[in-house]
Motif scaffolding. Structure first.
Motif, PDB file in Angstrom:
ATOM      1  N   THR A 214      17.082   5.150   0.598  1.00  0.00           N
ATOM      2  CA  THR A 214      16.678   3.549   1.127  1.00  0.00           C
ATOM      3  C   THR A 214      15.592   3.878   2.297  1.00  0.00           C
ATOM      4  O   THR A 214      14.412   2.655   2.358  1.00  0.00           O
ATOM      5  N   MET A 215      16.571   4.561   2.796  1.00  0.00           N
ATOM      6  CA  MET A 215      15.815   4.365   4.245  1.00  0.00           C
ATOM      7  C   MET A 215      14.169   5.301   4.392  1.00  0.00           C
ATOM      8  O   MET A 215      12.795   4.456   5.118  1.00  0.00           O
ATOM      9  N   ILE A 216      14.048   6.171   3.756  1.00  0.00           N
ATOM     10  CA  ILE A 216      13.512   7.307   3.629  1.00  0.00           C
ATOM     11  C   ILE A 216      12.543   6.478   3.041  1.00  0.00           C
ATOM     12  O   ILE A 216      10.717   6.130   3.241  1.00  0.00           O
ATOM     13  N   ALA A 217      12.900   6.328   1.898  1.00  0.00           N
ATOM     14  CA  ALA A 217      11.465   5.166   1.393  1.00  0.00           C
ATOM     15  C   ALA A 217      10.722   4.168   2.405  1.00  0.00           C
ATOM     16  O   ALA A 217       9.650   3.561   2.094  1.00  0.00           O
ATOM     17  N   GLU A 218      11.300   3.487   2.538  1.00  0.00           N
ATOM     18  CA  GLU A 218      11.088   2.260   3.744  1.00  0.00           C
ATOM     19  C   GLU A 218      10.705   2.286   4.726  1.00  0.00           C
ATOM     20  O   GLU A 218       9.048   2.353   4.861  1.00  0.00           O
ATOM     21  N   PHE A 219      10.540   3.638   5.223  1.00  0.00           N
ATOM     22  CA  PHE A 219       9.710   4.471   6.053  1.00  0.00           C
ATOM     23  C   PHE A 219       8.033   5.070   5.444  1.00  0.00           C
ATOM     24  O   PHE A 219       7.080   4.532   6.651  1.00  0.00           O
ATOM     25  N   GLY A 220       9.137   5.051   4.353  1.00  0.00           N
ATOM     26  CA  GLY A 220       7.203   5.870   3.559  1.00  0.00           C
ATOM     27  C   GLY A 220       6.225   3.964   3.780  1.00  0.00           C
ATOM     28  O   GLY A 220       4.953   3.939   4.431  1.00  0.00           O
ATOM     29  N   LEU A 221       7.262   3.099   3.220  1.00  0.00           N
ATOM     30  CA  LEU A 221       5.950   1.562   2.536  1.00  0.00           C
ATOM     31  C   LEU A 221       5.722   1.182   4.749  1.00  0.00           C
ATOM     32  O   LEU A 221       4.656   0.671   5.292  1.00  0.00           O
ATOM     33  N   ARG A 222       6.466   1.243   5.471  1.00  0.00           N
ATOM     34  CA  ARG A 222       6.335   0.593   7.096  1.00  0.00           C
ATOM     35  C   ARG A 222       5.943   1.551   7.640  1.00  0.00           C
ATOM     36  O   ARG A 222       5.103   0.756   8.670  1.00  0.00           O
ATOM     37  N   PHE A 223       5.715   2.869   7.731  1.00  0.00           N
ATOM     38  CA  PHE A 223       4.111   3.562   8.140  1.00  0.00           C
ATOM     39  C   PHE A 223       2.892   3.342   7.605  1.00  0.00           C
ATOM     40  O   PHE A 223       1.981   3.041   8.197  1.00  0.00           O
ATOM     41  N   CYS A 224       3.428   2.681   6.277  1.00  0.00           N
ATOM     42  CA  CYS A 224       1.682   1.923   6.320  1.00  0.00           C
ATOM     43  C   CYS A 224       1.675   0.123   6.596  1.00  0.00           C
ATOM     44  O   CYS A 224       0.250   0.420   7.191  1.00  0.00           O
ATOM     45  N   PHE A 225       2.468  -0.444   6.544  1.00  0.00           N
ATOM     46  CA  PHE A 225       2.454  -1.658   7.804  1.00  0.00           C
ATOM     47  C   PHE A 225       2.282  -1.147   8.966  1.00  0.00           C
ATOM     48  O   PHE A 225       0.984  -1.810   9.418  1.00  0.00           O
ATOM     49  N   VAL A 226       2.340  -0.063   9.326  1.00  0.00           N
ATOM     50  CA  VAL A 226       1.739  -0.174  10.941  1.00  0.00           C
ATOM     51  C   VAL A 226       0.744   0.568  11.116  1.00  0.00           C
ATOM     52  O   VAL A 226       0.072   0.193  12.014  1.00  0.00           O
ATOM     53  N   PHE A 227       0.289   1.768   9.770  1.00  0.00           N
ATOM     54  CA  PHE A 227      -0.442   2.027   9.882  1.00  0.00           C
ATOM     55  C   PHE A 227      -2.033   1.084   9.852  1.00  0.00           C
ATOM     56  O   PHE A 227      -3.413   0.929  10.858  1.00  0.00           O
ATOM     57  N   LEU A 228      -2.078   0.046   9.100  1.00  0.00           N
ATOM     58  CA  LEU A 228      -2.673  -0.681   8.428  1.00  0.00           C
ATOM     59  C   LEU A 228      -3.124  -2.291   9.912  1.00  0.00           C
ATOM     60  O   LEU A 228      -3.974  -2.879  10.348  1.00  0.00           O
ATOM     61  N   THR A 229      -1.337  -2.262  10.464  1.00  0.00           N
ATOM     62  CA  THR A 229      -1.896  -3.031  11.955  1.00  0.00           C
ATOM     63  C   THR A 229      -2.395  -2.629  12.776  1.00  0.00           C
ATOM     64  O   THR A 229      -2.808  -3.129  13.287  1.00  0.00           O
ATOM     65  N   GLY A 270     -12.111   3.070   3.818  1.00  0.00           N
ATOM     66  CA  GLY A 270     -12.173   4.263   2.616  1.00  0.00           C
ATOM     67  C   GLY A 270     -11.032   4.923   2.703  1.00  0.00           C
ATOM     68  O   GLY A 270      -9.811   5.348   2.112  1.00  0.00           O
ATOM     69  N   ALA A 271     -10.575   5.082   4.057  1.00  0.00           N
ATOM     70  CA  ALA A 271      -9.953   6.741   5.004  1.00  0.00           C
ATOM     71  C   ALA A 271      -8.995   5.657   4.720  1.00  0.00           C
ATOM     72  O   ALA A 271      -7.473   6.472   4.387  1.00  0.00           O
ATOM     73  N   ILE A 272      -8.667   4.492   5.433  1.00  0.00           N
ATOM     74  CA  ILE A 272      -7.239   3.542   5.397  1.00  0.00           C
ATOM     75  C   ILE A 272      -6.386   3.383   4.145  1.00  0.00           C
ATOM     76  O   ILE A 272      -5.967   3.681   4.090  1.00  0.00           O
ATOM     77  N   ALA A 273      -7.618   3.342   3.876  1.00  0.00           N
ATOM     78  CA  ALA A 273      -7.421   2.939   2.176  1.00  0.00           C
ATOM     79  C   ALA A 273      -6.618   3.623   0.876  1.00  0.00           C
ATOM     80  O   ALA A 273      -5.891   3.818   0.087  1.00  0.00           O
ATOM     81  N   LEU A 274      -7.101   4.714   1.302  1.00  0.00           N
ATOM     82  CA  LEU A 274      -6.708   6.312   0.546  1.00  0.00           C
ATOM     83  C   LEU A 274      -5.042   5.975   0.973  1.00  0.00           C
ATOM     84  O   LEU A 274      -4.204   6.539   0.580  1.00  0.00           O
ATOM     85  N   LEU A 275      -5.380   6.748   2.686  1.00  0.00           N
ATOM     86  CA  LEU A 275      -3.721   6.604   2.503  1.00  0.00           C
ATOM     87  C   LEU A 275      -3.054   5.707   2.424  1.00  0.00           C
ATOM     88  O   LEU A 275      -1.927   6.323   1.989  1.00  0.00           O
TER      89      LEU A 275
END
Length: 297
Positions: A214-229, A270-275
């Motif tokens: 669960t934490m690994i899956a959350e890490f991927g999602l959280r990375f996206c949110f941090v990246f977008l922030t 687009g690079a942000i969206a693609l990642l």
């Protein structure tokens, strides 16, 4: 003739070979969307690691006397408002944006995950104190709070990582506490407590392995949110500061080109969206695999 038992090095080699075979079997069964995501992530990592060797120019090097120069063989994506090569800065932007986002996410998980598991183990007043502090931080919109703190403490890379990590750790805390609460009541955890095991043993040997998927899956999602922030803060001028290349600031600096029907500002966007899409594809597949659900035939 008696068979001799394999030596320790042979057992290690065999275990590694078995692990590699199991990983390859799992990857072969992955859907096309997950493969697409993994290929994109691998490409981004390659660019981030080898940007200084791939990029044709220096990160902040002014290579043209003409601002917003058109696309050409010398400058594949043209130049920005200062005459810097856009293709070069796009490559370096991957290095800076991904590196800072990864460091921020790791720190957020160290803070939020550790405190969440501790709260679930001790419960009582410790759980109440940490939970109410997290509720207070979560009551304030994250982006607005980050803008205020960065305005007060400055927009250095260290402040950016620490502030976003602390704010994002509240979300990690809630998830870690929730899933760990279901584990700490299990018999094997109670048995470890009765044996007199210390907190470190219970945390790393009993609780953490059982909440890791669960934490690994959350890490991927959280990375996206941090990246977008980080990209949003850079677009607003309070994220990664120039002359450091960053995709969010590149969009802001070249946004005026859109009025002239030039798509150059859309490339870092687009690079942000693609990642973000790629990471979500991989996370969705990983969640499906760890959930125990079978694929429909």
């Amino acid at each position: 003739m008696e068979q001799t038992a394999p030596s320790a090095p042979q057992r290690i080699v065999k275990a590694r070979r078995t692990l590699a075979q199991n990983i390859w079997r799992t990857l072969k069964k992955a859907p096309y969307s997950a493969w697409f995501g993994m290929i994109v992530i691998a490409l981004y990592i390659f660019v981030a690691l080898f940007a200084p060797w791939i990029a044709p120019y220096g990160e902040a090097e002014i290579v043209s006397q003409v601002p917003f120069d058109a696309w050409s063989w010398a400058h594949w994506l043209g130049t920005d408002q200062l005459g810097r090569d856009m293709f070069t800065r796009l490559l370096y932007g991957a290095r800076n944006t991904l590196g800072i986002a990864l460091a921020t996410t790791l720190l957020a998980f160290a803070i939020g995950g550790g405190l969440g598991i501790i709260a679930s183990i001790f419960r009582g007043w410790i759980d109440q104190l940490l939970s109410r502090a997290v509720d207070t931080l979560m009551a304030i919109p994250q982006l607005i709070f980050a803008l205020i703190l960065l305005s007060i403490f400055g927009s250095s890379v260290q402040n950016l990582i620490i502030i976003i990590a602390v704010l994002d750790s509240t979300r990690v805390f809630r998830l870690a506490r929730s899933v760990a609460m279901n584990v700490v009541v299990m018999d094997y955890v109670e048995a470890a407590k009765l044996r007199g095991e210390k907190l470190g043993w219970i945390l790393f040997r009993e609780v953490l392995p059982n909440i890791m998927p669960t934490m690994i899956a959350e890490f991927g999602l959280r990375f996206c949110f941090v990246f977008l922030t980080i990209s949003a803060l850079s677009f607003l001028g309070l994220g990664i500061q120039p002359p450091t290349a960053d995709w969010g600031s590149m969009v802001r600096e070249n946004a005026t080109l859109i009025t002239y029907n030039d798509i150059t500002p859309l490339i870092p966007a687009g690079a942000i969206a693609l990642l973000t899409v790629a990471v979500n594809f991989v996370v969705d597949w990983f969640l499906h695999k760890t959930s125990g659900l079978r694929d429909e035939k």
